[in-house]
Design an enzyme around this catalytic site. Sequence first.
Site, PDB file in Angstrom:
ATOM      1  CG  ASN A  18      36.290  13.278  -2.790  1.00 31.92           C
ATOM      2  OD1 ASN A  18      36.354  13.510  -3.999  1.00 31.92           O
ATOM      3  ND2 ASN A  18      36.023  12.084  -2.304  1.00 31.92           N
ATOM      4  CG  ASP A 257      36.525  10.605  13.342  1.00 31.89           C
ATOM      5  OD1 ASP A 257      36.137   9.623  12.673  1.00 31.89           O
ATOM      6  OD2 ASP A 257      36.460  11.778  12.915  1.00 31.89           O
ATOM      7  CG  ASP A 263      42.531   7.157   3.372  1.00 29.04           C
ATOM      8  OD1 ASP A 263      42.610   6.114   2.694  1.00 29.04           O
ATOM      9  OD2 ASP A 263      41.525   7.889   3.376  1.00 29.04           O
TER      10      ASP A 263
HETATM   11 NA    NA Z   1      40.856  10.460  13.250  1.00 31.44          NA
END
Ligand code: NA
Length: 314
Positions: A18, A257, A263
Amino acid sequence: MTEQPAPLTGVVVVGSVNADLVARVERHPAPGETLLGTSMVVLPGGKGANQAVAAARRGAPTAMVGAVGSDAFAEPALVGLRAAGVDLGAVVVHDGPTGIAVVTVAADGENTIVVVPGANARLDATAVTAYDERVAGAAVVVVQGEIPRSGTERAAALTRGRLLVNLAPVVPVDPAVLRAADPLVVNEHEAALVLTSLDGGAPTTLRSPADEDRVASRLLAHGVPSVVLTLGARGALVARAGHAPVRITAPRVRVVDTTGAGDAFVGALAAGLAAGDDLVAAAHVAVRVGTFAVGRDGAQPSYPGLDDPLPPDA
Ligand code: NA
Ligand code: ADP
């Protein structure tokens, strides 16, 4: 003389690619409202691409089987894969749009996400079969929940090495895929949903380590060969048939973050398994790779290379 089959090598990720369009806003707009945002960036994303980047950064020869569109977002979507040296020979360009995630991040960190699959919706059984030798030659094949069910099922059927199934998001798949998953990697919410899909029971809430152990062993009882539960700041739980479950504690970090941390974990786990590590050893590294990634901005740009010092084992 009979010909020896070629040895299985590297990681093949069959999954989504994406472009993430990330707008920062003070607050989220109400329906019908137009707001001025404060910034906008286009970042490479998609769970499949993120995982392939994470695996390649950990040193695994990695190939992507995927699809992008013919629009201007294809290159921004592929930029991280290219930089990480992922083999893109099996990424097909289709007429039409690239997969897009439209993300708004408010000042309080809360986000909203709309994913439009675009070319990822074309990665069906026929598309995967076109690269059957690549999939069959991989030491580790990685699939997730962001491409058509038939593509995932075909990839699983072609796998001769180890199949890593990250059922995120949780979507219906043939139970045969789960019975071949070695490991199945899911977070706590996904684990509960997968169990419901297998036995029709009500979703279980995981409130304690004992709940987590129980959910993992119920998944094993359904014939899943091994299960890795990712537990956010608490690390991960590895469960294998015939072994006591193993808990791996995440090192403590300042969280910057968490986008794409799961993933990072999956890619690092696949890289370790492809290098011949056992599941527990590979999960130890994957937990620290996930922790490294939450300490830095973004998804793909936050994944550690072999030269980046990982946090010490907790
Ligand atoms: Na990160
Ligand atoms: P997902 O993003 O798929 O829900 P998790 O939140 O379980 O996945 O995170 C995956 C991995 O990332 C964890 O196993 C852990 O290693 C690391 N991680 C995630 N959140 C934190 C955190 N707050 N502190 C330290 N490590 C974290």
